[in-house]
Write a protein that holds these residues in place. Structure first.
Motif, PDB file in Angstrom:
ATOM      1  N   UNK A 294       0.854  -1.185   0.000  1.00 31.97           N
ATOM      2  CA  UNK A 294       0.000   0.000   0.000  1.00 31.97           C
ATOM      3  C   UNK A 294       0.887   1.230   0.000  1.00 31.97           C
ATOM      4  N   UNK A 295       0.605   2.168  -0.908  1.00 29.06           N
ATOM      5  CA  UNK A 295       1.290   3.452  -0.947  1.00 29.06           C
ATOM      6  C   UNK A 295       0.269   4.546  -0.670  1.00 29.06           C
ATOM      7  N   UNK A 296       0.527   5.328   0.371  1.00 28.61           N
ATOM      8  CA  UNK A 296      -0.341   6.445   0.733  1.00 28.61           C
ATOM      9  C   UNK A 296       0.395   7.737   0.388  1.00 28.61           C
ATOM     10  N   UNK A 297      -0.232   8.547  -0.452  1.00 28.12           N
ATOM     11  CA  UNK A 297       0.367   9.792  -0.924  1.00 28.12           C
ATOM     12  C   UNK A 297      -0.322  10.975  -0.257  1.00 28.12           C
ATOM     13  N   UNK A 298       0.472  11.871   0.332  1.00 28.20           N
ATOM     14  CA  UNK A 298      -0.056  13.054   0.998  1.00 28.20           C
ATOM     15  C   UNK A 298       0.361  14.321   0.261  1.00 28.20           C
ATOM     16  N   UNK A 299      -0.379  15.386   0.500  1.00 27.72           N
ATOM     17  CA  UNK A 299      -0.050  16.702  -0.049  1.00 27.72           C
ATOM     18  C   UNK A 299       0.495  17.553   1.095  1.00 27.72           C
ATOM     19  N   UNK A 300       1.802  17.772   1.096  1.00 34.01           N
ATOM     20  CA  UNK A 300       2.456  18.485   2.200  1.00 34.01           C
ATOM     21  C   UNK A 300       2.627  19.970   1.918  1.00 34.01           C
ATOM     22  N   UNK A 301       1.797  20.544   1.042  1.00 34.41           N
ATOM     23  CA  UNK A 301       1.994  21.911   0.565  1.00 34.41           C
ATOM     24  C   UNK A 301       1.779  22.990   1.619  1.00 34.41           C
ATOM     25  N   UNK A 302       0.878  22.748   2.605  1.00 36.33           N
ATOM     26  CA  UNK A 302       0.472  23.861   3.453  1.00 36.33           C
ATOM     27  C   UNK A 302      -0.010  23.385   4.813  1.00 36.33           C
TER      28      UNK A 302
END
Length: 518
Positions: A294-302
């Motif tokens: 399982x690969x969990x992708x996050x958005x670390x932009x803000x």
């Protein structure tokens, strides 16, 4: 071993003619909500429907599709880019027509061939379908970040700060301050080697282009991966993440809030990704299951509050951002709650869990200081440490990031953190020797220090920071567990005695990590 080799069905001649014909971006593969499906997307600069045929080799049945092309205004060239057209002979017509098909109900671990006819041009390739979720099979994937493509990379050699020297080294030659390969040459060689590794998928945690609002930078990226330079994404699934450069308009507005919005719109136009239950944040963060992985992708932009030590980017403010698609990273936010729920479910299902996002939370590089610290880059990775407790709780094996344009490995509470920002752009380096605040107590290895350069006159014999990638192999072990091997590989520029590059070769850094997952 890891995938069926691409057969003679791949028509190299047709591929290259397609790139210079009616394909603006040749077909590339993205994940969907289901393991038995893939999304196939391509772009043209004309409103001409394409014809897609998909079949299982040596089988009789062929499925046919002809998706209606959709104009994507977000991918238009700006007035500035149009004014410079004479300087960029490989710019396209100022139109992006998107063709996309979700191929469903595919057989697990089966290779399919496909053909796309676009006007008088044709493209032929193959792809392999993922195993059933949880099935105990061997999986290989490759990770790299910070490709940061733009047309200038074709002749740009990046600054290359000297690293630690081997005892026998004669030292970095005087005046050699730039790398031995251009950005383009390095990225090309990196992708060529990745293709030879035959990964099941590629993880790309951000800083894909040199400015998400700069259309020519996107053109350049797809020249490399689905265009005239190479076509690796026509046969290999891509799992992308948003980096700080995907929030940046570059020459088209920098960090003006409207430019940030436009930059994110370009990213989402190219990457239609699995759903997360939050329509406003569609394509920002998502989960992919590939057999036992399982690969969990996050958005670390803000992070919120803005411009505090909870934030990752001093240039982005939720209060001035003109859209609703900028997720918060903070504890208790929608993204945080979604991530915990996905981690819990994957852990209970016995999956081997990896996480990717852009801003590396543990490093000794240039982006580690909090936003309020003196001399902070304004692009802090530290706030992403808020996720470490739930990563540990649910047995995450490794967290894969970029951001510092470095290769650095840290070990935190049993979790392996990798900065793999060595795709083909800059060369970051460890700064803890000049700034103790950047000391990384969790660091296990960093190329700048632990791969000493060995020079003989002007000839580099071994060592140093180079472009490369991380190869991750997940192999069933015993009746329940898995062995995970993480191998950092790099593209070494072979030089003659005068220091001229005569070839490149792939080498492995002396820091191969083997661990297990229950």
């Amino acid at each position: 071993m890891y995938r069926k080799t691409i057969t003679s069905l791949v028509c190299i001649t047709a591929f290259f003619s397609a790139c210079f014909g009616q394909f603006r971006v040749s077909p590339y593969l993205l994940p969907t909500d289901s393991a038995d499906a893939v999304r196939l997307t391509w772009f043209t600069d004309q409103e001409v429907p394409g014809k897609l045929a998909v079949w299982e080799p040596n089988a009789a049945d062929t499925q046919y599709y002809s998706p209606a092309p959709v104009l994507v205004p977000a991918l238009s060239y700006s007035a500035l880019e149009e004014s410079e057209r004479d300087s960029f002979p490989d710019m396209f017509r100022n139109a992006n027509w998107k063709h996309t098909v979700e191929l469903k109900d595919l057989k697990p671990r089966t290779t399919y061939a496909y053909r796309v006819i676009q006007g008088t041009e044709r493209y032929i390739n193959e792809f392999a379908v993922a195993p059933v979720k949880g099935r105990r099979e061997r999986v290989r994937f490759v990770a790299f970040a910070d490709s940061e493509t733009d047309p200038e990379g074709r002749h740009t050699k990046r600054p290359w700060v000297a690293g630690k020297q081997a005892p026998e080294s004669s030292g970095r030659p005087k005046g050699l301050d730039s790398y031995l390969l251009t950005e383009t040459a390095g990225f090309k060689a990196n992708l060529k080697q990745i293709k030879m590794e035959k990964p099941d998928f590629i993880v790309l945690p951000g800083d894909i282009v040199q400015g998400g609002g700069y259309q020519r930078a996107w053109d350049e990226f797809f020249f490399h991966v689905a265009g005239k330079f190479d076509n690796i994404l026509g046969q290999t699934l891509l799992l992308p993440a948003i980096g700080n450069w995907e929030n940046f308009g570059a020459r088209n507005g920098g960090y003006d809030p409207r430019a940030v919005f436009q930059s994110r719109a370009k990213y989402k136009a190219y990457f239609s990704l699995p759903g997360n239950g939050y329509p406003a944040y569609q394509d920002c963060y998502y989960r992919v299951d590939y057999g036992p992985v399982t690969v969990i992708t996050l958005d670390s932009s803000n992070g919120l509050p803005d411009s505090t030590d909870n934030d990752t980017n001093i240039n982005i403010s939720a209060s001035t951002y003109p859209g609703d698609d900028l997720p918060d990273i903070s504890r208790g936010s929608e993204q945080w709650r979604w991530a915990e729920a996905q981690l819990r479910e994957a852990h209970e299902a016995g999956q081997v869990i990896f996480v990717q996002f852009h801003h590396i939370p543990y490093s000794s590089g240039g982006h580690i200081l909090p936003l309020t610290a003196e001399n902070s880059s304004g692009q802090a990775g530290v706030p992403m440490r808020v996720y470490t407790p739930i990563f540990k709780k649910y047995g995450v094996v490794a967290v894969i990031c970029g951001h510092n344009e470095s290769l650095e490995h840290s070990l935190v509470d049993g979790i392996h953190y990798w900065d793999v920002g060595i795709a083909g752009d800059g060369f970051g380096y460890s700064l803890d020797d000049v700034d103790p605040r950047r000391f990384n107590a969790y660091r296990q290895w960093v190329a700048h220090v632990d791969a000493p350069e060995n020079w003989r006159g002007r000839q580099l014999l071994s060592g140093g920071k180079h472009y490369g990638h991380l190869v991750v192999d997940v192999v069933p072990k015993g009746t329940h567990g898995y062995e995970v091997t993480m191998t950092p590989q790099y593209i070494f520029p072979v030089t003659d005695e005068s220091g001229q590059v005569i070839s490149t070769e792939t080498r492995v850094y002396n820091h191969v990590i083997i661990t297990s997952s229950p």
